[in-house]
Design an enzyme around this catalytic site. Structure first.
Site, short mmCIF file in Angstrom:
data_model
loop_
_atom_site.label_atom_id
_atom_site.label_comp_id
_atom_site.label_asym_id
_atom_site.label_seq_id
_atom_site.Cartn_x
_atom_site.Cartn_y
_atom_site.Cartn_z
N CYS A 1 -29.30 -21.23 60.87
CA CYS A 1 -30.08 -20.35 61.74
C CYS A 1 -30.22 -18.92 61.23
O CYS A 1 -30.93 -18.68 60.27
CB CYS A 1 -29.55 -20.40 63.18
N LYS B 1 -21.35 -20.96 58.74
CA LYS B 1 -22.38 -19.92 58.91
C LYS B 1 -21.83 -18.54 58.55
O LYS B 1 -20.80 -18.11 59.09
CB LYS B 1 -22.87 -19.94 60.36
N GLU C 1 -28.49 -26.77 64.56
CA GLU C 1 -27.21 -26.05 64.67
C GLU C 1 -26.50 -26.51 65.95
O GLU C 1 -27.16 -26.78 66.98
CB GLU C 1 -27.56 -24.55 64.79
C1 ACM Z 1 -29.07 -18.19 65.83
O1 ACM Z 1 -28.55 -17.81 64.79
N1 ACM Z 1 -28.64 -19.26 66.45
C2 ACM Z 1 -30.20 -17.46 66.43
#
Ligand code: ACM
Length: 261
Positions: free
Chosen positions: A140, A108, A38
């Site tokens: 993530c 995301k 990420e």
């Molecule tokens: C995250 O979502 N970077 C912990």
């Protein structure tokens, strides 16, 4: 199909150094899919929206151009995380780059902690196809939501690619095995390692990227604090078999009318 990841330690704010580092590590990465962490271009620990604005890029932009060159040179498809600038605002995005060009963007959906202050949430779970194999992307913290992986699996994903900057010890390493098992898919967790400091605050990332098979078994796991490029061969058709026993198919046995939305 050859799949893998690059686990590395992006240097916060140094877009050029990070691009150069990734390019140097990946120029010999010959695989079908290689996943990066990420926010691999920028680092993670933003102190506010001004920093996000400074470090985010458009798609296409300099980072996608760099990955396109790499994809053309190696024949590899890359999935990497970057802060994306759009007309609407900023997203914590993962971009698929194929040797032919930009294959797509996933934004995301489930934002973690202060990401909520500066990123917009994505609104969909798109499915991509790489060499005839259906591929989904999560970023993530999306791993904490069983519905996200389940949605991709129901759409047909055989491989879930998961660029991450995990900070909660063991959480993602555990859930990704469970998500792979409960959906019978392959999973590529590409995490980062290292520590970022802002004043008195620190974030330490947990490394231990891993590739998991549809039985929830770890094919390979990276160390916690070292860079690693890892590539392995899988048979993606294994993810088409959703039978747990002769009489149990995890999709056919679902009872959606009993589940809450
Ligand atoms: C995250 O979502 N970077 C912990």
């Amino acid at each position: 199909m050859k799949i893998g990841y690059l686990q590395y330690d992006p240097q916060f704010g140094d877009l050029i150094k990070n691009r150069e580092h990734m390019a140097a590590q990946l120029e010999k990465a010959q695989a079908d899919i290689v996943v990066l962490p990420e926010l691999a271009t920028s680092g993670y620990f933003f102190s506010g929206k001004e920093e996000v604005e400074k470090l985010s890029e458009t798609v296409p932009g300099p980072s996608t151009d760099m990955f396109l060159q790499l994809a053309q040179k190696t024949g590899t498809n890359f999935i990497f995380g970057m802060p994306e600038k759009t007309k609407k605002g900023f997203y914590n995005s993962a971009v698929l780059i194929t040797p032919e060009g930009i294959g797509g963007v996933y934004r995301k959906v489930h934002l973690f902690f202060h990401e909520k202050d500066y990123f917009l949430s994505g609104e969909s779970f798109p499915l991509f196809e790489i060499k005839g194999v259906k591929v989904g992307i999560l970023v993530c913290f999306d791993h904490m939501f069983a519905e996200a992986a389940r949605t991709l699996a129901i759409k047909g994903a055989q491989v879930i690619c998961h660029p991450s900057n995990l900070v909660l010890p063991e959480y993602g390493q555990l859930t990704t095995r469970v998500r792979a098992l409960e959906n019978r898919v392959f999973w590529i967790l590409a995490n980062r390692f290292g520590t970022e400091t802002k004043g008195k605050k620190q974030l330490t990332y947990t490394g231990e990227s891993q590739i998991v098979n549809p039985g929830g078994e770890i094919i390979h796991k990276a160390p916690a604090k070292e860079e690693e490029l890892y590539i392995t061969e899988i048979a993606p058709e294994e993810a088409l078999d959703k039978n747990v026993t002769e009489l149990n198919n995890i999709f056919e046995d679902r009872k959606p009318r009993l589940y809450l939305p």
